[in-house]
Structure formats: structure tokens, C-alpha cells
Design an enzyme around this catalytic site. Sequence first.
Site, short mmCIF file in Angstrom:
data_model
loop_
_atom_site.label_atom_id
_atom_site.label_comp_id
_atom_site.label_asym_id
_atom_site.label_seq_id
_atom_site.Cartn_x
_atom_site.Cartn_y
_atom_site.Cartn_z
N ARG A 1 -4.72 0.72 -4.17
CA ARG A 1 -3.80 1.07 -5.27
C ARG A 1 -3.52 2.57 -5.24
O ARG A 1 -3.03 3.08 -4.25
CB ARG A 1 -4.33 0.59 -6.62
CG ARG A 1 -4.40 -0.94 -6.73
CD ARG A 1 -4.39 -1.43 -8.16
NE ARG A 1 -3.14 -1.14 -8.84
CZ ARG A 1 -2.03 -1.88 -8.73
NH1 ARG A 1 -2.00 -2.93 -7.95
NH2 ARG A 1 -0.94 -1.55 -9.40
N ASP B 1 -11.72 -0.62 -4.33
CA ASP B 1 -10.95 0.63 -4.30
C ASP B 1 -11.80 1.88 -4.52
O ASP B 1 -11.35 2.99 -4.26
CB ASP B 1 -9.84 0.60 -5.35
CG ASP B 1 -8.91 -0.58 -5.19
OD1 ASP B 1 -8.79 -1.09 -4.06
OD2 ASP B 1 -8.29 -1.00 -6.19
#
Length: 363
Positions: free
Chosen positions: A186, A142
Site C-alpha cells: 500500500r 506491509d
Amino acid sequence: MKKLLVTTGGGDCPGLNAVIRGIVKRASREDDWEVWGSYEALNGLMEEPTRLIKLEEKVVSGIHVLGGTIIGTTNKGNPMSLSEKQPDGSIKKISRIPWIVDRMKSLGFSAVINIGGDGSQAISQAMFEAGMPVVGVPKTIDNDLNSTDFTFGFQTAVQTATDSFDRLVTTASSHHRVMIMEVMGRNAGWIALYTAIAGGAEICLIPEIPYDLEKVVERIKSRYNNGRGFVNIVIAEGAYAKEGSITSSVGEEGRHGIRLGGVCFTLSQQLKDAGIEADIRETVLGHTQRGGTPVAFDRVIASVFGVKAMELVLEEKFGQLVVLQNNDYTSVPIKDAISAYHVVNPSDTLVQAAKGLGISFGD
């Protein structure tokens, strides 16, 4: 001999094995250190009997090209907050960090290198504060860990997403479709942003810029003329409309509590309800972004991170996280790295460049 324990925690990530190999190969140059690995993060250490493996050069030979991690990983059961049933039947949250530190020391470990993202590094800081010499290595596809320009695994995830996006462009143009591709990340839109620029997306939707559905619809309609045209959209799993909310479901016990995913279907329905008549198809890349052989960039930074982490151990510079800053490998206090979440700034040069390329963020 001094004993070093290596752990890999959180989600799996391309490049983990390259870090392990870097640590072991650097340690092998010393006469008084041996390296051990704990299976599935700290689980191998906490179990009885323990599940540990001695990491020698023959064990790590050639593993830098392999995805995953040879010692396994887990993102379940945060040792800083474990559920324990009380005699009266109630559940109490307890920290097993002091017990874990005592366990490490009783087994003769002089230091720990913990490889993981923000959740894993919060555990690193807790162990350090409890008296265990710890060095951290930043890992997440991420790219959301503060204080480092890149985390290893991110570039591989972007390459995987871009390869997939390229394939969707050709089928979208052939059938005049709207293709929506959902990527991981996310609450950070880095994978989506890089993929959109690399792939030439018409629309990129990220958590940091809640989208105006009317603006998205307007952009899509501008791409069609008498039913001819096509649109390719990249959407981060944590993206949401200004008047909406994040698409999620209940996740496993752990630090997140929710499982993101499915926002491409949410957007698809929103577009249909808003009157988009074009054929809309959805693709969720999911864990394909985590697997497979790491690209060269990730192999390099992961290998260097491993070497640098071992050198921090040798220099007894604990409580530090190895980072890449301005093309230089250095370190910062772990507590500084986990103090803030690294997200896309809407005024960031990359966002402005993407807009300059004609990419819409629905704002």
C-alpha cells in the site's frame, strides 16, 4: 470459567495461526479460562445465530505451520461505520461498536484479543473505549503499523518476493530485458525496499520517494551497451512519479476505498514512451505474498505475540498492543500504535545502504 474471544481481521497474513495457537496454549495452562474464536473477524459474533468455535489444544495442534487463519478473516464492512438504509431511503453511517460490546458481554466474554493491522486496531481501540477489555496483536505483511519493529507476516512476504525476484534476474539477463516486479505494501515501501536489497535490484521505487522518470530512464540506459544488458526493477504498488499519481481502481466498501495495483504496467508504458527500446516485461506478485507457510522468523514472533497477548489478559492490562521493540517483546497503548503510519524514511539507514549498493530510487 472466564471466556476469551479471539478475532482475526483485515487481509490474511502468514503467521495468524501461530498467534492463535500461542494464545490457546498459554490459556490452557490456566484452570479458569477458555478460548473461543469468531469466524471472519467480528462477523461470526454479529450474525444470528453466531458462528463461534471453541479453540482447544486439539483444534490448534500443528496449525503454526499453516498459512491463512483457521477462523477466517475479512476486510469488508467496518463496524465503526456501517451503512444503514433509513425509512426515507437515505443512507446513514452508524457505529455498531456499542452493540458489539453488549453482545460480547451478554455471551459471557470477559476479554477480546483482536489480531490485525491498523484498521483492525482502530476497531480494538473503539471497543476498548466502549468498555470492552481488549488486547491487540499487530498483523500486516506491509509492516506499516507504528510502535513495533516488525509485524508478523512481513518477513514471509519479503522472502516470497525475493524468491520471485531471483528467478526474474536470470530470465532478464538471458533475454536482455527490463523486468518490473510489483510488490504489495500500500503506501509503505518496506517490502519493496527489503526485496531490492536482498535481490540486488538496479532500481527500487517506493511511495515515500516519488520517482523522477528521467532519472529512471537514465539508469536503465546506463545498463545497456549496443542492446546488451538487463535491468531488474522492484516497485511498490503505491509508488508514483513526481508528476504522476497513484495507480488504483475503485475497491470494495471498507476503510481503504481504493484498490492499488497495476503500477508496473503504468511504469512500463512510461518507459516505452520515454524511448526505452529494450524488451520490457511486468510481473505482479499480488496475493502470493500473503499465502503459504510462514518462515521461521514469523512463526517465532507470532507465537510469542500470542503468548504475550494472553499474559496481558491475565494481568488485566487492557487497551494494549503487543509489540517487538529492540528485540524485546513488550506492549504499548493501542491508541499510540494507530496514531501514526509507519513508512520508510528516505534518510533511513536502509535507504542509504541501498544507495550505497548502487540501487537507484529515481530521485
